[in-house]
Write an enzyme that holds these catalytic residues in place. Structure first.
Site, PDB file in Angstrom:
ATOM      1  N   ASP A  86       0.814  -1.228   0.000  1.00  0.00           N
ATOM      2  CA  ASP A  86       0.000   0.000   0.000  1.00  0.00           C
ATOM      3  C   ASP A  86       0.843   1.272   0.000  1.00  0.00           C
ATOM      4  O   ASP A  86       0.437   2.294   0.563  1.00  0.00           O
ATOM      5  CB  ASP A  86      -0.963   0.038   1.208  1.00  0.00           C
ATOM      6  CG  ASP A  86      -1.815  -1.198   1.280  1.00  0.00           C
ATOM      7  OD1 ASP A  86      -2.302  -1.629   0.220  1.00  0.00           O
ATOM      8  OD2 ASP A  86      -1.969  -1.749   2.390  1.00  0.00           O
ATOM      9  N   GLY A 129       1.474   3.081  -2.523  1.00  0.00           N
ATOM     10  CA  GLY A 129       1.098   3.987  -3.619  1.00  0.00           C
ATOM     11  C   GLY A 129       1.873   3.655  -4.891  1.00  0.00           C
ATOM     12  O   GLY A 129       2.146   4.539  -5.701  1.00  0.00           O
ATOM     13  N   LYS A 130       2.185   2.371  -5.048  1.00  0.00           N
ATOM     14  CA  LYS A 130       2.945   1.943  -6.241  1.00  0.00           C
ATOM     15  C   LYS A 130       2.173   2.225  -7.519  1.00  0.00           C
ATOM     16  O   LYS A 130       2.743   2.581  -8.539  1.00  0.00           O
ATOM     17  CB  LYS A 130       3.254   0.440  -6.170  1.00  0.00           C
ATOM     18  CG  LYS A 130       4.177   0.060  -5.043  1.00  0.00           C
ATOM     19  CD  LYS A 130       4.390  -1.432  -4.983  1.00  0.00           C
ATOM     20  CE  LYS A 130       3.225  -2.221  -4.474  1.00  0.00           C
ATOM     21  NZ  LYS A 130       2.851  -2.046  -3.075  1.00  0.00           N
ATOM     22  N   ASN A 166      -4.788 -10.260  -4.221  1.00  0.00           N
ATOM     23  CA  ASN A 166      -4.633  -9.666  -2.877  1.00  0.00           C
ATOM     24  C   ASN A 166      -4.200  -8.206  -2.981  1.00  0.00           C
ATOM     25  O   ASN A 166      -4.423  -7.414  -2.090  1.00  0.00           O
ATOM     26  CB  ASN A 166      -3.632 -10.473  -2.021  1.00  0.00           C
ATOM     27  CG  ASN A 166      -2.325 -10.797  -2.734  1.00  0.00           C
ATOM     28  OD1 ASN A 166      -2.192 -10.620  -3.946  1.00  0.00           O
ATOM     29  ND2 ASN A 166      -1.367 -11.300  -1.993  1.00  0.00           N
ATOM     30  N   GLY A 201      -4.225  -4.347  -4.664  1.00  0.00           N
ATOM     31  CA  GLY A 201      -5.361  -3.563  -5.137  1.00  0.00           C
ATOM     32  C   GLY A 201      -5.088  -2.090  -5.083  1.00  0.00           C
ATOM     33  O   GLY A 201      -4.424  -1.612  -4.172  1.00  0.00           O
ATOM     34  N   HIS A 202      -5.533  -1.397  -6.099  1.00  0.00           N
ATOM     35  CA  HIS A 202      -5.573   0.054  -6.004  1.00  0.00           C
ATOM     36  C   HIS A 202      -6.702   0.570  -6.869  1.00  0.00           C
ATOM     37  O   HIS A 202      -7.230  -0.140  -7.716  1.00  0.00           O
ATOM     38  CB  HIS A 202      -4.232   0.704  -6.331  1.00  0.00           C
ATOM     39  CG  HIS A 202      -3.533   0.103  -7.472  1.00  0.00           C
ATOM     40  ND1 HIS A 202      -2.517  -0.793  -7.317  1.00  0.00           N
ATOM     41  CD2 HIS A 202      -3.740   0.237  -8.781  1.00  0.00           C
ATOM     42  CE1 HIS A 202      -2.115  -1.178  -8.504  1.00  0.00           C
ATOM     43  NE2 HIS A 202      -2.840  -0.572  -9.405  1.00  0.00           N
ATOM     44  N   GLN A 236       2.369  -5.846  -3.086  1.00  0.00           N
ATOM     45  CA  GLN A 236       2.716  -5.931  -1.655  1.00  0.00           C
ATOM     46  C   GLN A 236       4.025  -5.165  -1.397  1.00  0.00           C
ATOM     47  O   GLN A 236       4.293  -4.190  -2.090  1.00  0.00           O
ATOM     48  CB  GLN A 236       2.794  -7.393  -1.183  1.00  0.00           C
ATOM     49  CG  GLN A 236       1.434  -8.089  -1.126  1.00  0.00           C
ATOM     50  CD  GLN A 236       0.961  -8.635  -2.454  1.00  0.00           C
ATOM     51  OE1 GLN A 236       1.706  -9.276  -3.171  1.00  0.00           O
ATOM     52  NE2 GLN A 236      -0.293  -8.423  -2.785  1.00  0.00           N
ATOM     53  N   THR A 256      -8.608  -3.706  -1.155  1.00  0.00           N
ATOM     54  CA  THR A 256      -9.078  -5.077  -1.383  1.00  0.00           C
ATOM     55  C   THR A 256     -10.092  -5.505  -0.335  1.00  0.00           C
ATOM     56  O   THR A 256     -11.087  -6.134  -0.644  1.00  0.00           O
ATOM     57  CB  THR A 256      -7.859  -6.038  -1.414  1.00  0.00           C
ATOM     58  OG1 THR A 256      -6.975  -5.566  -2.428  1.00  0.00           O
ATOM     59  CG2 THR A 256      -8.266  -7.463  -1.726  1.00  0.00           C
ATOM     60  N   THR A 257      -9.848  -5.145   0.924  1.00  0.00           N
ATOM     61  CA  THR A 257     -10.738  -5.638   1.983  1.00  0.00           C
ATOM     62  C   THR A 257     -11.470  -4.513   2.718  1.00  0.00           C
ATOM     63  O   THR A 257     -12.337  -4.806   3.537  1.00  0.00           O
ATOM     64  CB  THR A 257      -9.919  -6.430   3.043  1.00  0.00           C
ATOM     65  OG1 THR A 257      -8.929  -5.536   3.557  1.00  0.00           O
ATOM     66  CG2 THR A 257      -9.244  -7.644   2.433  1.00  0.00           C
ATOM     67  N   ARG A 292     -10.374  -2.843   5.060  1.00  0.00           N
ATOM     68  CA  ARG A 292      -9.968  -2.779   6.466  1.00  0.00           C
ATOM     69  C   ARG A 292      -9.199  -1.479   6.758  1.00  0.00           C
ATOM     70  O   ARG A 292      -8.407  -1.039   5.919  1.00  0.00           O
ATOM     71  CB  ARG A 292      -9.021  -3.941   6.806  1.00  0.00           C
ATOM     72  CG  ARG A 292      -9.696  -5.280   6.821  1.00  0.00           C
ATOM     73  CD  ARG A 292      -8.719  -6.392   7.121  1.00  0.00           C
ATOM     74  NE  ARG A 292      -7.803  -6.657   6.019  1.00  0.00           N
ATOM     75  CZ  ARG A 292      -6.851  -7.588   6.044  1.00  0.00           C
ATOM     76  NH1 ARG A 292      -6.682  -8.334   7.118  1.00  0.00           N
ATOM     77  NH2 ARG A 292      -6.076  -7.786   5.009  1.00  0.00           N
ATOM     78  N   LYS A 351       2.739  10.317  -0.581  1.00  0.00           N
ATOM     79  CA  LYS A 351       1.853  10.858   0.468  1.00  0.00           C
ATOM     80  C   LYS A 351       2.555  11.815   1.422  1.00  0.00           C
ATOM     81  O   LYS A 351       2.246  11.854   2.617  1.00  0.00           O
ATOM     82  CB  LYS A 351       1.182   9.718   1.219  1.00  0.00           C
ATOM     83  CG  LYS A 351       0.208   8.927   0.325  1.00  0.00           C
ATOM     84  CD  LYS A 351      -0.641   7.986   1.140  1.00  0.00           C
ATOM     85  CE  LYS A 351      -2.031   7.839   0.588  1.00  0.00           C
ATOM     86  NZ  LYS A 351      -2.908   7.018   1.394  1.00  0.00           N
ATOM     87  N   LEU A 352       3.497  12.573   0.895  1.00  0.00           N
ATOM     88  CA  LEU A 352       4.185  13.558   1.743  1.00  0.00           C
ATOM     89  C   LEU A 352       3.176  14.562   2.295  1.00  0.00           C
ATOM     90  O   LEU A 352       3.271  14.996   3.446  1.00  0.00           O
ATOM     91  CB  LEU A 352       5.262  14.288   0.915  1.00  0.00           C
ATOM     92  CG  LEU A 352       6.091  15.288   1.700  1.00  0.00           C
ATOM     93  CD1 LEU A 352       6.986  14.575   2.708  1.00  0.00           C
ATOM     94  CD2 LEU A 352       6.929  16.163   0.781  1.00  0.00           C
ATOM     95  N   VAL A 378       2.583  14.174  -3.852  1.00  0.00           N
ATOM     96  CA  VAL A 378       1.934  15.089  -2.894  1.00  0.00           C
ATOM     97  C   VAL A 378       0.419  15.125  -3.097  1.00  0.00           C
ATOM     98  O   VAL A 378      -0.241  16.072  -2.686  1.00  0.00           O
ATOM     99  CB  VAL A 378       2.539  16.516  -2.991  1.00  0.00           C
ATOM    100  CG1 VAL A 378       3.954  16.549  -2.440  1.00  0.00           C
ATOM    101  CG2 VAL A 378       2.525  17.034  -4.431  1.00  0.00           C
TER     102      VAL A 378
HETATM  103  P1  IMP Z   1      -2.434 -12.735   1.740  1.00  0.00           P
HETATM  104  O1  IMP Z   1      -1.456 -12.173   0.769  1.00  0.00           O
HETATM  105  O2  IMP Z   1      -3.861 -12.475   1.372  1.00  0.00           O
HETATM  106  O3  IMP Z   1      -2.166 -14.157   2.072  1.00  0.00           O
HETATM  107  O4  IMP Z   1      -2.245 -11.924   3.129  1.00  0.00           O
HETATM  108  C1  IMP Z   1      -1.046 -12.049   3.915  1.00  0.00           C
HETATM  109  C2  IMP Z   1      -0.710 -10.721   4.575  1.00  0.00           C
HETATM  110  O5  IMP Z   1      -0.308  -9.793   3.566  1.00  0.00           O
HETATM  111  C3  IMP Z   1      -1.864 -10.062   5.314  1.00  0.00           C
HETATM  112  O6  IMP Z   1      -1.333  -9.342   6.413  1.00  0.00           O
HETATM  113  C4  IMP Z   1      -2.428  -9.072   4.299  1.00  0.00           C
HETATM  114  O7  IMP Z   1      -3.098  -7.995   4.917  1.00  0.00           O
HETATM  115  C5  IMP Z   1      -1.141  -8.612   3.629  1.00  0.00           C
HETATM  116  N1  IMP Z   1      -1.336  -8.163   2.252  1.00  0.00           N
HETATM  117  C6  IMP Z   1      -1.540  -8.913   1.159  1.00  0.00           C
HETATM  118  N2  IMP Z   1      -1.651  -8.158   0.064  1.00  0.00           N
HETATM  119  C7  IMP Z   1      -1.487  -6.892   0.462  1.00  0.00           C
HETATM  120  C8  IMP Z   1      -1.457  -5.633  -0.230  1.00  0.00           C
HETATM  121  O8  IMP Z   1      -1.592  -5.541  -1.457  1.00  0.00           O
HETATM  122  N3  IMP Z   1      -1.258  -4.536   0.550  1.00  0.00           N
HETATM  123  C9  IMP Z   1      -1.055  -4.605   1.882  1.00  0.00           C
HETATM  124  N4  IMP Z   1      -1.067  -5.758   2.560  1.00  0.00           N
HETATM  125  C10 IMP Z   1      -1.284  -6.884   1.866  1.00  0.00           C
END
Ligand code: IMP
Length: 425
Positions: free
Chosen positions: A13, A15-16, A38, A40-41, A225, A301-302, A304, A332-333, A415
């Site tokens: 996350d 900001g790639k 997993n 997402g943006h 990731q 993605t989730t 959260r 995100k400066l 920015v």
């Molecule tokens: P998984 O990749 O879904 O198995 O999740 C394993 C861990 O990596 C968990 O803590 C997720 O929240 C984190 N994670 C997976 N993908 C991302 C992402 O794109 N951004 C931030 N955290 C991620």
């Protein structure tokens, strides 16, 4: 021509997506090489917001070829839906998307397994995204997975292989949850519907990437990731199941070290993490809430809320060393605008000792207390700054400190979310 790698230098996350979009103005192809849905943006296409999880960020540049490499795990249903969303927003996707026959399929039973395993872990869970990533990579390593090339076989053969794999998995899942149900016929029907979209896109992407390199085309390898979620070098087991470093880029798209011309590490001006696991600079106070609100730190993605904290130079140094960052982009400066005092962790206090490295053992990392540098903040907004000279002096000083502590030059700042809210240094 350059073949650049863009990688997350923290816990994902960073900001790639925005940086890849910015850099892809001049590139011929953008390749993803690890992870799956997993990631997402959110992209803004013609005023509409579209969430992407699998398709590389280069999709916003109509001339750019987009490739899902062999190191990825691809959910055919998620890809089908993502293509539909992007195409309905007016983008041509299928005309320039290629997907590796050697990438592994994420199937509905992988998602089920991911959820059941998280339930079994209880409160000590990893906090996965539930997208079936770990189980799909586990099957790949156990040589029990299905590569996407299966979808080029006859209908009868696809049915046979998918059914056999699903039934074998169901037996295994029943040891985790005796009542678990999986409607194999419905699963087959749905997966084959997704496969119809995927089939024409499949090819040997490693070969294609080498054709592009031989033709002197410019390529960007887009990581998902971040280094601190890397399967080998992150805080295991609170990691994802792929390699998020330059090594993962090489294996995940089939290029050699000599093909890489630079490695751009992306880091936020502070830190965030979603999911469980140690996070030394996490803030449980009002500053953490302020970072989350100002930075809109909620997962794409989730959904959260992300855990927020100060910039951790120990962690980013670790990422820089693992991947050989040649430059840094700090995103995100602007979220730091208005903080009177900023903190940057430059060492940890761990079992009575001061250490400057990132411990490989996650229990040790969990016991680390950051030793902070205190840096004066700035009161002006940086959102409109487009050159180093326009930045407040304190912001320039902050960036200089990050550069010195990580040991890698900062070449770009973000920015704001818009394409042009970027400062080249
Ligand atoms: P998984 O990749 O879904 O198995 O999740 C394993 C861990 O990596 C968990 O803590 C997720 O929240 C984190 N994670 C997976 N993908 C991302 C992402 O794109 N951004 C931030 N955290 C991620």
């Amino acid at each position: 021509m350059p073949c650049r790698v863009v990688l997350g230098g923290q816990w994902g996350d960073e900001g790639k997506g925005k940086i890849v979009d910015y850099l892809s103005a001049s590139v011929d192809a953008v390749v993803r090489f690890q992870g799956g849905a997993n990631a997402g943006h959110t992209l803004v296409v013609g005023g509409e917001r579209v969430a992407v999880h699998l398709v590389p960020s280069g999709v916003l540049r109509p001339e750019c070829e987009i490739i899902l490499g062999n190191g990825m795990v691809v959910d055919p249903l998620a890809l089908r839906d993502e293509i539909a969303g992007l195409e309905s927003a007016g983008l041509d996707v299928r005309g320039r998307l290629r997907v590796s026959t050697a990438a592994h399929a994420v199937l509905p039973y992988h998602k089920l397994q991911d959820q059941l395993e998280e339930q079994r872990r209880g409160g000590g869970g990893i906090g996965t995204t539930g997208r079936g990533i770990g189980p799909a990579y586990a099957d790949k390593a156990a040589r029990a997975g299905l590569q996407l090339g299966i979808f080029l076989r006859s209908e009868a053969e696809m049915q046979k292989r998918l059914r056999a794999a699903a039934e074998r998995k169901l037996q295994l899942l029943r040891t985790l949850a005796p009542d678990v149900e999986l409607d194999v016929d419905a699963m087959l029907e749905e997966v084959l519907d997704g496969a119809a979209v995927l089939r024409p896109l499949l090819c040997d992407t490693a070969l294609r990437i080498h054709e592009l390199l031989d033709a002197d085309k410019e390529i960007l390898l887009e990581g998902a990731q971040g280094a601190l979620l890397d399967l080998d070098h992150g805080s295991y087991p609170f990691v994802t199941s792929s390699s998020c470093t330059t090594a993962g880029a090489l294996a995940g798209c089939g290029v050699a070290p000599r093909d890489i011309t630079s490695v751009i590490g992306i880091a936020k001006a502070y830190s965030t993490r979603v999911g469980n696991g140690p996070f030394p600079t996490e803030l449980a106070d009002g500053d953490g809430v302020r970072l989350r609100e100002a930075g809109q730190e909620f997962g794409t993605t989730t959904g959260r809320p992300r855990r927020c904290g100060w910039f951790d130079a120990v962690a980013v140094r670790h990422a820089a060393r693992l991947s050989g960052f040649t430059e840094l982009a700090i995103t995100k400066l602007d979220v730091l605008d208005g903080f009177e005092v900023l903190r940057v962790a430059d060492a940890y206090r761990c079992n009575g000792e001061t250490i400057r490295h990132f411990p490989s053992d996650s229990d040790l990392l969990g016991a680390c207390v950051p030793e902070y540098l205190e840096i004066e903040g700035w009161s002006q907004s940086t959102c409109e700054c487009r050159s180093a000279e326009e930045l407040p002096a304190a912001a320039r000083r902050y960036i200089q400190i990050l550069e010195e502590r990580v040991g890698v030059p900062v070449r770009m700042l973000s920015v704001g979310p818009e394409r042009d809210a970027t400062v080249a240094l």
